[in-house]
Write a protein that holds these residues in place. Structure first.
Motif, PDB file in Angstrom:
ATOM      1  N   VAL A 210       0.832  -1.205   0.000  1.00 51.07           N
ATOM      2  CA  VAL A 210       0.000   0.000   0.000  1.00 51.07           C
ATOM      3  C   VAL A 210       0.868   1.258   0.000  1.00 51.07           C
ATOM      4  CG1 VAL A 210      -1.791   1.297   1.203  1.00 51.07           C
ATOM      5  CG2 VAL A 210      -1.894  -1.196   1.163  1.00 51.07           C
ATOM      6  N   VAL A 211       1.732   1.390   1.015  1.00 50.87           N
ATOM      7  CA  VAL A 211       2.467   2.654   1.200  1.00 50.87           C
ATOM      8  C   VAL A 211       3.433   2.907   0.041  1.00 50.87           C
ATOM      9  CG1 VAL A 211       4.033   3.906   2.707  1.00 50.87           C
ATOM     10  CG2 VAL A 211       2.226   2.504   3.703  1.00 50.87           C
ATOM     11  N   ARG A 212       4.326   1.954  -0.234  1.00 57.83           N
ATOM     12  CA  ARG A 212       5.316   2.159  -1.299  1.00 57.83           C
ATOM     13  C   ARG A 212       4.670   2.267  -2.681  1.00 57.83           C
ATOM     14  NH1 ARG A 212      10.151  -1.998   0.642  1.00 57.83           N
ATOM     15  NH2 ARG A 212      10.915  -0.719   2.382  1.00 57.83           N
ATOM     16  N   PRO A 213       3.729   1.367  -3.047  1.00 59.71           N
ATOM     17  CA  PRO A 213       3.073   1.554  -4.345  1.00 59.71           C
ATOM     18  C   PRO A 213       2.330   2.880  -4.450  1.00 59.71           C
ATOM     19  CG  PRO A 213       2.711  -0.677  -3.542  1.00 59.71           C
ATOM     20  CD  PRO A 213       3.335   0.088  -2.414  1.00 59.71           C
ATOM     21  N   ASN A 232       6.399   5.620 -17.068  1.00 56.27           N
ATOM     22  CA  ASN A 232       5.451   4.533 -16.844  1.00 56.27           C
ATOM     23  C   ASN A 232       5.455   4.154 -15.363  1.00 56.27           C
ATOM     24  OD1 ASN A 232       3.619   2.434 -18.073  1.00 56.27           O
ATOM     25  ND2 ASN A 232       5.093   1.098 -17.076  1.00 56.27           N
ATOM     26  N   ILE A 233       4.337   4.315 -14.706  1.00 59.59           N
ATOM     27  CA  ILE A 233       4.228   3.988 -13.284  1.00 59.59           C
ATOM     28  C   ILE A 233       4.194   2.471 -13.132  1.00 59.59           C
ATOM     29  CG2 ILE A 233       2.814   4.222 -11.207  1.00 59.59           C
ATOM     30  CD1 ILE A 233       1.750   6.824 -12.341  1.00 59.59           C
ATOM     31  N   PRO A 234       5.084   1.886 -12.323  1.00 64.15           N
ATOM     32  CA  PRO A 234       5.071   0.424 -12.146  1.00 64.15           C
ATOM     33  C   PRO A 234       3.767  -0.046 -11.502  1.00 64.15           C
ATOM     34  CG  PRO A 234       6.552   1.460 -10.557  1.00 64.15           C
ATOM     35  CD  PRO A 234       6.134   2.542 -11.521  1.00 64.15           C
ATOM     36  N   LYS A 235       3.271  -1.169 -12.003  1.00 61.91           N
ATOM     37  CA  LYS A 235       2.020  -1.728 -11.482  1.00 61.91           C
ATOM     38  C   LYS A 235       2.351  -2.734 -10.392  1.00 61.91           C
ATOM     39  CE  LYS A 235      -0.049  -1.319 -16.068  1.00 61.91           C
ATOM     40  NZ  LYS A 235      -0.670  -2.046 -17.195  1.00 61.91           N
ATOM     41  N   ARG A 236       2.195  -2.322  -9.165  1.00 70.41           N
ATOM     42  CA  ARG A 236       2.477  -3.207  -8.035  1.00 70.41           C
ATOM     43  C   ARG A 236       1.587  -2.811  -6.873  1.00 70.41           C
ATOM     44  NH1 ARG A 236       8.406  -1.047  -5.924  1.00 70.41           N
ATOM     45  NH2 ARG A 236       7.798   1.125  -5.558  1.00 70.41           N
ATOM     46  N   ARG A 243      -4.745  -0.923 -10.494  1.00 74.70           N
ATOM     47  CA  ARG A 243      -5.689  -0.338 -11.451  1.00 74.70           C
ATOM     48  C   ARG A 243      -5.495   1.171 -11.565  1.00 74.70           C
ATOM     49  NH1 ARG A 243      -9.206  -4.308  -9.120  1.00 74.70           N
ATOM     50  NH2 ARG A 243      -9.942  -2.813  -7.571  1.00 74.70           N
ATOM     51  N   LEU A 244      -5.180   1.825 -10.437  1.00 74.30           N
ATOM     52  CA  LEU A 244      -4.938   3.268 -10.483  1.00 74.30           C
ATOM     53  C   LEU A 244      -3.708   3.591 -11.332  1.00 74.30           C
ATOM     54  CD1 LEU A 244      -5.572   6.133  -9.531  1.00 74.30           C
ATOM     55  CD2 LEU A 244      -4.221   5.672  -7.468  1.00 74.30           C
ATOM     56  N   ALA A 245      -2.616   2.827 -11.131  1.00 80.40           N
ATOM     57  CA  ALA A 245      -1.410   3.042 -11.931  1.00 80.40           C
ATOM     58  C   ALA A 245      -1.692   2.798 -13.409  1.00 80.40           C
ATOM     59  CB  ALA A 245      -0.294   2.120 -11.439  1.00 80.40           C
TER      60      ALA A 245
END
Length: 482
Positions: A210-213, A232-236, A243-245
């Motif tokens: 949660v916090v880092r992503p 490009n925002i990493p999807k993690r 989904r937000l990224a």
């Protein structure tokens, strides 16, 4: 895995966090309830053994009193001894009954029955002695000895066996208590350790998912807001942040596409104002040049002059067609395709740049012209102007006394024409407008490359800029072999 995926969201993370503390409460309560239940059982067992011991002692005490009444009746002729004897009998039977009710296992029941049997035998033998009778001293001695050695010793043996049984039970109970105390010393830290484990696990899970992503999404959103649309925002992390990224990345791609369209629209607007003016200023002199050349050709008879004038008229007509094609860049129309060889189209375009090549003393080399060249569907006017613009760019970039190489070859279902110069090269890709040297350089509103890109796309082909093998720039034109 599916069960874990249900918790892979922000709401699921909160639910997992709540469930972990419910588990902690349940474990703590289980330890406390288990210890309390065991302690209660131990206390009840202790009270039961104490009550049984008390009843046995009462039976023994009443038995001695009853025996005293037997001696009083036999030796002292006490008339009240029989009544007292019966009172003690009822009380002993009452205590034996309570003792039998408290017995729970076979050993206790057997020990209780032994006391009852021994007492019944004692009662049967002593009850006869309550009848008044004159006993000789020898009979009294034998009676005393019989009661002491046989009947009463049997009772004492039964009492002793019961007391040993109670002592064994008490030792087992004490041992169990000590064991539970040692267990509670081990189990007492368990809720604390479980709480620390859940805290560390929850902290790590929330931090990694949660916090880092979320911080990565926020940082990426700031970079995109500053114009870095290629980021490009990493999807993690949990599914919500993934989904937000993905949504922000899609938004950035759409913004980049819209920005390119806006740049193209601005170019079109600039060209819309420039090209008609340039075309008008070119067409008028061209018309005069053509008319003068045609009049001069009709008036002279010198073959050399007539050939030169004929070349001028052909060049003027070609320039007129190019101006017309240039105007179609602003007002697109469907190309008029015809079957021609790309090498012939290139030769027609190169015939107009001989003067520029001579000015810089450049060499124009052709490779692949001597092999088999297939005809393809092209609009010769548009393609000639495209090749002219691209070679003219190469001339401007080339140093004096250098070479410009045209290389033609065919592969599979495509034909390829490359234009290579020996200039300084390009620090950015003019097609994709991506800077490669870190500078914030953007394309302006030049005509050459945008026109070439548009024409080649109309032909279903590709225009690729890359570094040449030995410095300089290489432009690759790929067209379908149809």
């Amino acid at each position: 895995m599916k069960l874990f995926r249900k918790f892979h969201s922000i709401q699921g993370s909160l639910l997992l966090h709540e469930l972990s503390y419910v588990v902690l409460i349940l474990v703590t309560a289980s330890v406390g309830i288990g210890w309390a239940f065991a302690w209660q059982k131990s206390a009840e067992e202790s009270l039961r053994l104490t009550a049984m011991n008390s009843h046995v002692q009462n039976v023994r005490g009443e038995l001695y009193r009853q025996l005293k009444e037997v001696f009083d009746a036999s030796f002292l002729s006490d008339v009240d001894a029989a009544d007292e004897y019966d009172l003690y009998t009822r009380r002993i039977n009452m205590f034996l009954g309570d003792l039998q009710l408290l017995a729970i296992d076979n050993k206790e029941i057997d020990a209780t029955n032994k006391i009852a049997i021994a007492y019944n035998r004692f009662h049967n033998e002593t009850n006869k002695l309550l009848v008044p009778a004159n006993l000789t001293p020898q009979q009294k001695h034998l009676l005393d000895k019989q009661l002491e050695q046989y009947t009463f010793s049997e009772l004492e043996a039964a009492f002793g066996g019961f007391e040993r049984l109670l002592q064994d039970k008490q030792r087992v109970l004490t041992k169990n208590r000590q064991k539970w105390i040692s267990h509670i010393m081990i189990l007492a830290p368990l809720p604390v350790l479980l709480a620390i484990t859940l805290l560390l696990f929850s902290r790590r899970y929330v931090k990694n998912n949660v916090v880092r992503p979320l911080a990565s999404v926020m940082q990426g959103a700031r970079r995109i807001s500053r114009g870095d649309l290629a980021h490009n925002i990493p999807k993690r992390g949990v599914d919500d942040l993934t989904r937000l990224a993905d949504a922000i990345n899609s938004m950035a791609d759409e913004l980049a596409s819209n920005r390119d369209k806006l740049i193209e629209a601005k170019k079109q607007a600039a060209l819309g104002e420039l090209v008609p003016l340039v075309a008008h200023n070119i067409r008028n002199p061209l018309a005069g040049i053509r008319a003068a050349s045609q009049v001069t050709q009709d008036e002279t008879s010198d073959p050399v002059i007539q050939d030169a004038l004929r070349d001028i008229i052909i060049a003027v007509d070609r320039l007129e067609r190019w101006v017309t094609s240039l105007l179609t860049y602003l007002h697109p129309r469907k190309p008029h395709f015809s079957r021609q060889k790309l090498t012939e189209v290139a030769d027609n375009a190169m015939s107009l740049i001989a003067l520029q090549l001579n000015e810089k003393q450049l060499t124009l080399s052709r490779k692949g012209w001597e092999g088999q060249v297939n005809q393809i569907a092209v609009d010769s006017n548009l393609m000639e102007q495209t090749l002219f613009n691209l070679v003219q760019n190469a001339i401007e970039a080339s140093p004096h006394h250098s070479e410009i190489m045209l290389n033609y070859f065919q592969k599979n279902a495509q034909v390829v024409l490359t234009i290579s110069d020996r200039g300084k090269g390009m620090t950015f890709d003019p097609v994709s407008e991506q800077v490669t040297d870190g500078e914030a350089k953007r394309l302006g509103s030049g005509l050459g490359i945008p026109f070439a890109l548009k024409v080649i796309k109309q032909h279903g082909g590709q225009l690729i800029y890359s570094d040449a093998d030995s410095n300089g720039t290489k432009v690759t034109i790929i067209l379908p072999r149809t």
